[in-house]
Design a protein around this motif. Sequence first.
Motif, PDB file in Angstrom:
ATOM      1  N   LYS A 136      37.878 -99.150 -26.371  1.00  0.00           N
ATOM      2  CA  LYS A 136      37.156 -97.895 -26.588  1.00  0.00           C
ATOM      3  C   LYS A 136      37.487 -97.311 -27.962  1.00  0.00           C
ATOM      4  N   LEU A 137      38.767 -97.372 -28.354  1.00  0.00           N
ATOM      5  CA  LEU A 137      39.147 -96.867 -29.677  1.00  0.00           C
ATOM      6  C   LEU A 137      38.492 -97.689 -30.777  1.00  0.00           C
ATOM      7  N   TRP A 138      38.440 -99.005 -30.596  1.00  0.00           N
ATOM      8  CA  TRP A 138      37.798 -99.879 -31.584  1.00  0.00           C
ATOM      9  C   TRP A 138      36.314 -99.535 -31.716  1.00  0.00           C
ATOM     10  N   LEU A 139      35.635 -99.326 -30.598  1.00  0.00           N
ATOM     11  CA  LEU A 139      34.214 -98.967 -30.655  1.00  0.00           C
ATOM     12  C   LEU A 139      34.010 -97.609 -31.328  1.00  0.00           C
ATOM     13  N   LEU A 140      34.914 -96.667 -31.059  1.00  0.00           N
ATOM     14  CA  LEU A 140      34.811 -95.361 -31.706  1.00  0.00           C
ATOM     15  C   LEU A 140      34.980 -95.479 -33.212  1.00  0.00           C
ATOM     16  N   MET A 141      35.896 -96.331 -33.637  1.00  0.00           N
ATOM     17  CA  MET A 141      36.113 -96.517 -35.070  1.00  0.00           C
ATOM     18  C   MET A 141      35.012 -97.357 -35.703  1.00  0.00           C
ATOM     19  N   ARG A 142      34.414 -98.235 -34.945  1.00  0.00           N
ATOM     20  CA  ARG A 142      33.215 -98.942 -35.432  1.00  0.00           C
ATOM     21  C   ARG A 142      32.090 -97.939 -35.691  1.00  0.00           C
ATOM     22  N   PRO A 213      48.572-104.083 -30.187  1.00  0.00           N
ATOM     23  CA  PRO A 213      48.064-104.091 -31.551  1.00  0.00           C
ATOM     24  C   PRO A 213      49.200-104.275 -32.569  1.00  0.00           C
ATOM     25  N   PRO A 214      48.851-104.789 -33.762  1.00  0.00           N
ATOM     26  CA  PRO A 214      49.881-105.044 -34.785  1.00  0.00           C
ATOM     27  C   PRO A 214      50.254-103.767 -35.539  1.00  0.00           C
ATOM     28  N   ILE A 215      50.999-102.907 -34.885  1.00  0.00           N
ATOM     29  CA  ILE A 215      51.372-101.618 -35.469  1.00  0.00           C
ATOM     30  C   ILE A 215      52.458-101.828 -36.512  1.00  0.00           C
ATOM     31  N   ALA A 216      52.233-101.285 -37.697  1.00  0.00           N
ATOM     32  CA  ALA A 216      53.112-101.563 -38.844  1.00  0.00           C
ATOM     33  C   ALA A 216      54.521-101.009 -38.658  1.00  0.00           C
ATOM     34  N   THR A 217      54.691 -99.985 -37.838  1.00  0.00           N
ATOM     35  CA  THR A 217      56.014 -99.383 -37.680  1.00  0.00           C
ATOM     36  C   THR A 217      56.879-100.104 -36.644  1.00  0.00           C
ATOM     37  N   ILE A 218      56.385-101.200 -36.080  1.00  0.00           N
ATOM     38  CA  ILE A 218      57.198-102.046 -35.210  1.00  0.00           C
ATOM     39  C   ILE A 218      57.607-103.275 -36.005  1.00  0.00           C
ATOM     40  N   HIS A 219      58.893-103.373 -36.308  1.00  0.00           N
ATOM     41  CA  HIS A 219      59.429-104.482 -37.098  1.00  0.00           C
ATOM     42  C   HIS A 219      60.127-105.465 -36.158  1.00  0.00           C
ATOM     43  N   ILE A 220      59.691-106.709 -36.175  1.00  0.00           N
ATOM     44  CA  ILE A 220      60.185-107.710 -35.240  1.00  0.00           C
ATOM     45  C   ILE A 220      61.325-108.515 -35.864  1.00  0.00           C
ATOM     46  N   ARG A 282      45.404 -97.035 -37.634  1.00  0.00           N
ATOM     47  CA  ARG A 282      45.567 -97.702 -38.929  1.00  0.00           C
ATOM     48  C   ARG A 282      45.373 -99.215 -38.817  1.00  0.00           C
ATOM     49  N   ALA A 283      45.878 -99.816 -37.727  1.00  0.00           N
ATOM     50  CA  ALA A 283      45.721-101.264 -37.558  1.00  0.00           C
ATOM     51  C   ALA A 283      44.250-101.645 -37.402  1.00  0.00           C
ATOM     52  N   ILE A 284      43.524-100.890 -36.567  1.00  0.00           N
ATOM     53  CA  ILE A 284      42.099-101.185 -36.366  1.00  0.00           C
ATOM     54  C   ILE A 284      41.315-100.913 -37.640  1.00  0.00           C
ATOM     55  N   GLN A 286      42.271-101.010 -40.718  1.00  0.00           N
ATOM     56  CA  GLN A 286      42.520-102.065 -41.702  1.00  0.00           C
ATOM     57  C   GLN A 286      41.729-103.322 -41.362  1.00  0.00           C
ATOM     58  N   GLU A 287      41.666-103.673 -40.081  1.00  0.00           N
ATOM     59  CA  GLU A 287      40.884-104.843 -39.675  1.00  0.00           C
ATOM     60  C   GLU A 287      39.396-104.655 -39.943  1.00  0.00           C
ATOM     61  N   LEU A 288      38.940-103.388 -39.931  1.00  0.00           N
ATOM     62  CA  LEU A 288      37.539-103.087 -40.216  1.00  0.00           C
ATOM     63  C   LEU A 288      37.260-102.964 -41.711  1.00  0.00           C
ATOM     64  N   GLY A 289      38.284-103.216 -42.527  1.00  0.00           N
ATOM     65  CA  GLY A 289      38.101-103.195 -43.974  1.00  0.00           C
ATOM     66  C   GLY A 289      38.267-101.827 -44.599  1.00  0.00           C
TER      67      GLY A 289
END
Length: 489
Positions: A136-142, A213-220, A282-284, A286-289
Amino acid sequence: MSSLLVSSPLVKTLRRLALATLLLPVTLPASAGPTNTVLPAKVQQALKASKIENSALSLVMLPMSGTDIPTIVNADVSVNPASTMKLVTTYAALELLGPTHQWKTEFYTDGPLRNGVLQGNLYLKGGGDPKLNMEKLWLLMRDLRANGVKQITGDLVLDRSHFVQPQLAAFNDDGKDDSKPFLVGPDALLVNLKSVRMIARNEGGKISIAAEPPIATIHIDNRVKSLPAGKCPGWPDVRYSPVKQADGSINLVVSGKLNDGCSGQTYLAVLDHAAYAAGSVRAIWQELGGSIQGGDRIDNVPKQARLLARAFSPDLVEIIRDINKYSNNTMAQQLFLSIGAQFRTAADADDAQAAYRVIRQWLTRKGINAGPLVIENGSGLSRQERTSARQMAALLQAAWQGPYAAEFMSSLPLVGMDGTMRKRLRRTALAGEGHIKTGTLNTVRAISGYSRDAKGNTWVVVAILNHPRPWGASSILDQVLLSLYQQKR
């Protein structure tokens, strides 16, 4: 084990109301006539086999059709109902909010849009949606992208003001890992139940760990050791240890062992609500350009802001199905606060207090005395919440006779077929014959709902067991349903 803050205003209100009405009888609108006050023989045998006294079980079996007599045993004892409390929250929501109620999530801006560049801040306003998942968040950002937005020069601003949150400590039942998603609390901007799917793979001796999702603030920090190819276990030996950093980011240490050719996944809730929501956006994006040049912060949407995109949740009927079928604690708490937000007055300290007040008033209007009811968060994931078997049965009877009976019943797990009852009684004649909500805490086992007997008559059934050692108690409650079906008492 954490518990409700003793000094919180909500606790004082809960205790005051409970004590004021503790001795009042609860109306059970049943037909006059004889009543059985003895537990079914096989239920007594099951209790004895588990070394649990009969007084630990509160039971009401009330016929909705047919001419059989009800069974009412220990029905007025104040008990912790565990997750069967969700029945109170969801049916109250059906009548108070309406079956077509929806939540909305919106993007706003305070700046102009020129040639794909939004010259201002991007505001994400939460409306308390219990089911704002990643799709749903992805569709909203689309939709935001389709409206011409690509680059944002200002900040990402999160508006989480929809709820007036109660001051409650996090529930943790005997030291369970507090990164488990079922312990996630509610929030006006709840995204994807705040859960990160962690995926571990061993391909050719090389271990990879991915977060979705690939959240930047999670460092593995990948410390998993590779083992030679072998049988892949159902539960791989991969452990996740989150360590919060000073800047709010998470260092996720991943350890253990994984055979070549094997994989495993789990879900974690390691970020707070704001960090998760911002990181997901932010992750979504960025994926949307797209890009966001500013930082993240929390603030309210200004009055002069302009709406850019809006998404609506599924309606309430779908929401309560997810809550009851799968006993979703976070969504139940979200729904409870939504009731409070809808009916909040200046006299209410927060939305939990407002919801508690409104639900008690609603029960009284229905002719059900609200005396035994104590609600902390509406999910049953609580040591404070209380009801009685008689009160729960009265609610279920009222729901059966109400306008939304079909919607409510269909939200409950089908015995032996789906939800939390999927694996119980599935090889018996009861499979598919009951709609039963379950409840489990380390000192509670409970079932509440509707079940049919062998003659095809429907019954309300409520069985709540409170005991320090309820080992094997689920089988006792299954025997309640079997005894009801067979009508051998």
